[in-house]
Enzyme design. Structure first.
Site, PDB file in Angstrom:
ATOM      1  CG  HIS A 148      -1.800   1.172   1.361  1.00 33.40           C
ATOM      2  ND1 HIS A 148      -3.106   1.187   0.935  1.00 33.40           N
ATOM      3  CD2 HIS A 148      -1.560   2.420   1.849  1.00 33.40           C
ATOM      4  CE1 HIS A 148      -3.625   2.390   1.166  1.00 33.40           C
ATOM      5  NE2 HIS A 148      -2.714   3.153   1.718  1.00 33.40           N
ATOM      6  CD  GLU A 149       1.730   3.532   3.740  1.00 35.11           C
ATOM      7  OE1 GLU A 149       1.872   4.592   3.109  1.00 35.11           O
ATOM      8  OE2 GLU A 149       0.743   3.307   4.471  1.00 35.11           O
TER       9      GLU A 149
ATOM     10  CG  HIS B 133       0.321   6.233  -0.541  1.00 37.88           C
ATOM     11  ND1 HIS B 133      -0.692   6.995  -1.084  1.00 37.88           N
ATOM     12  CD2 HIS B 133      -0.257   5.518   0.459  1.00 37.88           C
ATOM     13  CE1 HIS B 133      -1.829   6.745  -0.429  1.00 37.88           C
ATOM     14  NE2 HIS B 133      -1.595   5.846   0.510  1.00 37.88           N
TER      15      HIS B 133
HETATM   16 ZN    ZN Z   1      -3.012   5.246   2.003  1.00 32.93          ZN
END
Ligand code: ZN
Length: 509
Positions: A273-274, A277
């Site tokens: 997830h990170e 980003h």
């Molecule tokens: Zn997030």
């Protein structure tokens, strides 16, 4: 002697624009130093240094504010706006964004900004205590105060009659409560019955199937996965913190994760997830950092990038076809009793919970809709702070079909409102919608995308995102960007289609 040479207006505009860019870059640099201190605070800071760090933050905040609200900046913007006919579309976008930031920095009185910062820190501690003691009454005055500050902020910014829109606009420029409500109402209609059908399914992943995963091997697996997805470790790093996050930008992107020997998928998926980003930040044009051309398009789009890699990609069969052998090689004893199908089911496990951060991919969106409904009513004045727990529990029953056992598991569970971060929650579910819509666009352009994943080749996907999302910066708002990239208005339909295809197939046979 006065000069009789008339100055070329184009040259004047060029000079003002160059000065504006230099000014914005200096602001960005100051902000990035503050961000680095914030990262360090959560990763490295010795406990005794909190006071010293607060001083550092405070000095930097003063410098950053002076830079962002400098009268010279106002003059440059006025000159550029007056000569806007001579600006290219990209330059126009840079000036519009700079104007927006300048107005924020100058319209909010210094006293107000200070009061909000003090209240934010006070609010955080009050929330932590109230949550530990399950004491909503002790927290209610903080919420009341934060709402009042939010309304004042909206009034200063000139959106006093639509304070909730002003809050949403802080995180997602261009979005409004009305637009979000239309999307969420449509999503809810299909998602609530679908979530109930999944919850009633007898199919379940084996609980505790994956236990005792040594941290060193978890670390190397995580590194291999995130590197293969495309994260550039020469321009970023990953460390450990209590709550995972991604900060920084350009050539210095900082991600964090956390490890648990008995929850190897938690740290893996949290890190992916990170990484989503981080890939977005690394893909923003670094020559334009600090301007609209090098800034992300808002939190909903940011969240779409993390979700797409975490969910559409890393929960797919293709992804596991490639990574499962390596996973088993690193953890032979821990995976010996788990079949491939069981592993895949565990990767896509579902379980009802009143806690948002523990929710599965399906019900997560309902947790977000609940918070949006509450915020909308609070700002409309149709819900009083003291009635919040009752409203929360009622909505929880209606949307999630469960009631929290206590306020600690209900209205007190999230940190956001304690610091006055209203209007942030919708970004999470909007990000899920955008991710699904982008994914079907990807599938239409490259039907073999899952075979790419099965070969561990993510270069086409990353290249496509780089070109169509990352390189766009903030030229467009979230809804316009989605329209440009997918040719359609943002809709909950692709998300529902994706959830049915992935979870329907596994759970509703
Ligand atoms: Zn997030």
């Amino acid at each position: 002697m006065t000069s009789s040479i008339s100055v070329d207006p184009s040259a004047q505009i060029d000079a003002a624009y160059a000065e504006l860019i230099a000014h914005l870059k200096r602001s960005y640099t100051l902000d990035s130093v503050a961000g680095l201190l914030g990262w360090d605070e959560q990763v490295n800071l010795p406990p005794g240094a909190a006071g010293q760090r607060a001083e550092q933050h405070s000095v930097l905040a003063d410098l950053a504010h002076a830079q962002a609200s400098a009268p010279r900046l106002g003059e440059l913007l006025a000159a550029l706006e007056a000569g806007s006919g001579r600006l290219s579309p990209d330059q126009g976008a840079v000036v519009r964004q700079a104007r927006r930031d300048y107005d924020r920095a100058t319209k909010l009185p210094a006293d107000f900004v200070r009061e909000k910062a003090v209240q934010g820190s006070r609010g955080y501690h009050a929330w932590a205590k109230a949550r530990a003691e399950n004491d909503f009454a002790g927290y209610a005055p903080v919420l009341q105060k934060n709402l009042e500050l939010a309304r004042r902020e909206a009034a200063y910014l000139g959106s006093g009659d639509a304070p909730y829109d002003a809050m949403i606009d802080n995180h997602d420029p261009g979005l409004t409560a009305a637009a979000i409500e239309r999307l969420f109402t449509e999503l809810k209609k299909e998602l609530v019955p679908f979530a109930r059908a999944i919850a009633a399914s007898p199919v379940r992943a084996k609980a505790d199937a994956l236990r005792g995963f040594p941290l060193a091997e978890q670390r190397s697996f995580l590194r291999e996965v995130t590197e293969r997805l495309g994260f550039d470790y020469r321009r970023g790093r990953i460390d450990v913190s209590l709550h995972p996050f991604c900060s920084g930008g350009g050539d210095d992107v900082r991600m964090t994760t956390r490890f648990n020997v008995d929850e190897p998928l938690d740290s893996l998926f949290g890190s992916i997830h990170e990484t989503g980003h981080g890939l977005y930040e690394q893909g923003l044009p670094s020559a334009h950092l600090g301007t609209a051309l090098g800034t992300h398009a808002g939190m909903a789009v940011h969240e779409s990038q993390s979700r797409l890699w975490e969910n559409q990609v890393a929960r797919s069969r293709g992804f596991w076809k490639f990574f499962e052998p390596r996973f088993r090689t690193l953890f032979p004893a821990q995976t010996a009793a788990v079949t491939s199908e069981e592993l895949y089911l565990t990767v896509n496990s579902v379980a009802p919970t009143p806690i948002r951060v523990e929710a599965d991919e399906i019900t997560y969106n309902l947790h977000v809709i609940l918070r949006f409904e509450i915020e909308r009513r609070l700002f409309a004045g149709t819900l009083a702070v003291e009635d919040l727990p009752a409203a929360w529990n009622e909505l929880s029953q209606e949307l999630l079909n469960l009631s929290p056992a206590s306020d600690r598991e209900g209205v007190l569970q999230d940190v956001h409102w304690s610091g006055g971060a209203f209007g942030y929650f919708p970004s999470y579910a909007l990000g899920n919608m955008i991710a699904a819509q982008l994914w079907y666009r990807v599938l239409s352009l490259r039907p073999g995308i899952e075979e790419d994943c099965a070969r561990g080749d993510f270069t086409w996907l990353l290249g496509w995102l780089r070109e169509n999302i990352h390189a766009q910066g903030r030229r467009l708002d979230a809804l316009s960007l989605v329209r440009q990239v997918t040719g359609e208005e943002l809709s909950p339909a692709p998300l529902m289609r994706y959830l049915r295809e992935r979870y329907g197939k596994l759970y509703l046979k």
